[in-house]
Structure formats: C-alpha cells, structure tokens
Design a protein around this motif. Structure first.
Motif, PDB file in Angstrom:
ATOM      1  N   ARG A 269     -70.702 -43.152  55.316  1.00 50.43           N
ATOM      2  CA  ARG A 269     -70.033 -44.095  54.401  1.00 50.43           C
ATOM      3  C   ARG A 269     -71.049 -44.735  53.452  1.00 50.43           C
ATOM      4  NH1 ARG A 269     -66.223 -47.968  58.214  1.00 50.43           N
ATOM      5  NH2 ARG A 269     -64.840 -46.336  59.063  1.00 50.43           N
TER       6      ARG A 269
ATOM      7  N   ASP B 271     -65.999 -41.363  54.913  1.00 50.07           N
ATOM      8  CA  ASP B 271     -65.609 -41.642  53.532  1.00 50.07           C
ATOM      9  C   ASP B 271     -65.549 -40.368  52.688  1.00 50.07           C
ATOM     10  OD1 ASP B 271     -64.941 -43.168  51.305  1.00 50.07           O
ATOM     11  OD2 ASP B 271     -67.029 -43.579  50.767  1.00 50.07           O
TER      12      ASP B 271
ATOM     13  N   GLY C   8     -60.251 -40.660  52.626  1.00 49.01           N
ATOM     14  CA  GLY C   8     -61.236 -40.552  53.713  1.00 49.01           C
ATOM     15  C   GLY C   8     -60.907 -39.386  54.627  1.00 49.01           C
TER      16      GLY C   8
END
Ligand code: X2X
Length: 336
Positions: free
Chosen positions: A274, A150, A241
């Motif tokens: 993430r 992420d 990302g």
C-alpha cells in the motif's frame, strides 16, 4: 488463446527449472502452494510478494513454499478465479470488482467517487466495510486475508483525445475489466465499454480495438501502457484494491501455527505494498509525462453529477441492499 495457454505452461515449467534453490526447498516443503496474479513483475505487488514468500519460507523453516506466478502466467483473471475455486492454485489476488462476478457484494468498494482519499479508503476497508465484504467472500467458500492490497485511484487514458468533461466519454470505446459495476458505470457516462481481461489490454490498445482504458498510474507505468496511449486524464473516478484470497480447503490444510505465520506475512506485505503504490501513484505523473503522455486534470464534480443523473447510485443501492449501502455511506458520506 491456445498459443497463450501453451506459452504459459512453458513459462511455468521454465521458471521452475531455472530456479534450483526454490526447487530444492520445494522438495522438502510440506506445503508447496501457488500464488498467481495479473500484474507485471515490476509492480510493488510482486516485489512485496517475493519478499513475503521468502519470509514465509524462512520463518516456517521451509515447511511452506509459496511459488509466485505473476503477469497472467497461469491465465486471465477469469481463468485464475476458477483455478482458485477448484484448488488448482492456492492463492490469488483479485480486484473486488471482478470477484463480484462470484460474490456480488464485493464490488461495493468501487462505487464511483465513493472515497475522496486514501485515509477514507483504509478507514473503510480496514473497518466495517472490509469486514462486511470479507464475510460475504467467506460464505462463497474462499478465505480473504484481513488487509486488502492497493491498486489505487483510477485514471482514464486514451489514444484519441483527452477526457476533459463527461461529454468526452460519449461513445468513447473504453476497455473495462470483466465486472458488471464497471460496465454499468461507463454506460452511465454514455461511453461504449468493452469487458477485456487485463492480459489482453496492451494489445487491445495497440490494435485500437478500444481507444482507451482506465487504471492507476502504477499500472499504466509498469504495464507500459504509455507506449500505446497518449493522454491521461486524472479523473480519480474510483478506488480499487486486490483481495488476497485463498482456496478454503488449501488454507485449512495448513496447521494453525503455519496459518498464523502465513497470514502475518501476507498482511504485512500488503501494508508495505500500500505504501509503495501510494508513493508511485503520487509521483509517477512526471515520469510518464517525460515518456510523452499528456496529462490533464478534469473537474470531477461534473462526472459525479452525470452518474447521479443517470441513476447509477440509486440502481446500485438497490442491488447491494440497505445494509451494505449503509455501511458504505457510513464511510463515504451520502451518495444516493
Ligand atoms: O484489470 C485491471 O485493469 C486491473 C489490473 O486494474 C485489475 O486487476 C482490476
């Protein structure tokens, strides 16, 4: 340029010299690989990558030693992408939008306002859209690990004024990463985008070469952009990302059993990263406000309409083609 190249070589040499334990392991490792990226050491990407390289060394009994080169130590994203392709580095994390300079389809996940929230992002990126993009990357001779890491939803910062509505972007001098989609999007907002690699963003803001930039809060905080920016407008204009990429020949040199261990730890670290980033992006506003940043929450519908009006969605649908656009819209809902 020359100075930063020289200091980068010094930095790379110095970190090897000051880490005797790593060096001892590197001497007996069968595979000593480099993983480079553009983010500060304090960003969750590098914290999780450090754990990951340790876990890989342990589980392979020292056979695989991945050395970490954060913070553009080995050059800009543009430089690192060519090093990855030539085999100068074996692993690299790169935004799909920047990777699109090599594999055009990879920027599709960054289309403005495509994803309303993280649930929608991971459904798409761990599902059909991610699979489609990885297949395109593979055709270009690179290997992309299953789990994209992420970066986050991006917000616009500025030294000159808050961005309250699309009209405030008119003529606004904003740094964007080196990527046709980013330039196109901010041109659709009538802004004046300048393509600058991340390693030069802090100084470009400090010297006012540009007024603003856009990045997720985790980067605004860890790269200390709040020191050179006053306003932060929570536009959430796109999600971004990092694909965890490997040079194909280097990847295929690893025997299957080692590939399995390495991929397992990279993907597991990506999932932890993430969670870290989502938490930071949700909680950092208070912290940044206490450092003097002024936040505002613009209504995003007007920005979306501006992109529609400028023909942004139609233009990119035509570029990606109906198949790719259909996969995107299956996840995002109708865009164009
Ligand atoms: O360059 C940027 O702004 C960054 C750090 O977000 C990316 O790598 C796309």
């Amino acid at each position: 340029m020359q100075i930063s190249r020289r200091s980068m070589l010094v930095a790379a040499g110095a970190s090897a010299l000051t880490l005797p334990a790593t060096q001892a392991l590197a001497q007996k490792a069968e595979f000593t690989y480099k993983y480079a990226n553009n983010l500060p050491v304090t960003h969750p990407m590098n914290l999780r990558a450090k754990e990951m390289t340790d876990a890989i060394r342990t589980e392979t009994n020292g056979r695989v030693d991945i050395q970490l080169f954060p913070n553009n130590q080995l050059g800009s994203d543009t430089d690192m992408l060519s090093q990855l392709r030539s085999g100068g580095i074996e692993f690299f994390t790169l935004s799909g939008l920047i990777l699109s300079t090599l594999v055009p389809a990879t920027s599709i996940s960054g289309i403005g306002f495509a994803f309303p929230d993280y649930d929608a992002v991971w459904r798409a990126m761990d599902g059909d859209l991610g699979a489609y993009i990885r297949a395109q990357i593979s055709k270009a001779g690179l290997v992309a690990m299953d789990k994209i890491w992420d970066n986050g939803f991006r917000q616009i910062t500025s030294s000159s004024k808050p961005i309250l509505s699309p009209a405030d972007l008119k003529g606004f001098k904003i740094r964007v990463p080196v990527s046709p989609l980013w330039t196109s999007m901010f041109k659709a907002f009538d802004a004046a985008p300048a393509s600058i690699n991340f390693g030069e963003v802090y100084s470009a803001l400090q010297t006012k070469v540009v007024e603003g930039q856009e990045n997720p809060l985790a980067i605004i905080a860890t790269a200390k952009l709040y020191e050179v920016q006053k306003y932060c407008s929570m536009t959430n204009h796109m999600w971004d990302g990092f694909w965890f990429l490997s040079n194909r020949k280097a990847w295929e040199r690893l025997p299957k059993d080692l590939q399995t261990i390495v991929a397992k730890h990279i993907n597991a670290a990506g999932l932890k990263e993430r969670a870290d980033v989502a938490e930071l992006n949700a909680s950092l506003q208070k912290d940044l406000a206490s450092k003097g940043m002024l936040f505002n929450q613009p209504k995003t519908q007007a920005f979306r309409e501006q992109l529609q009006k400028a023909g942004f969605y139609g233009e990119w649908k035509a570029k990606y083609g109906d198949e790719a656009w259909g996969i995107l819209e299956a996840a995002s809902g109708k865009l164009a």
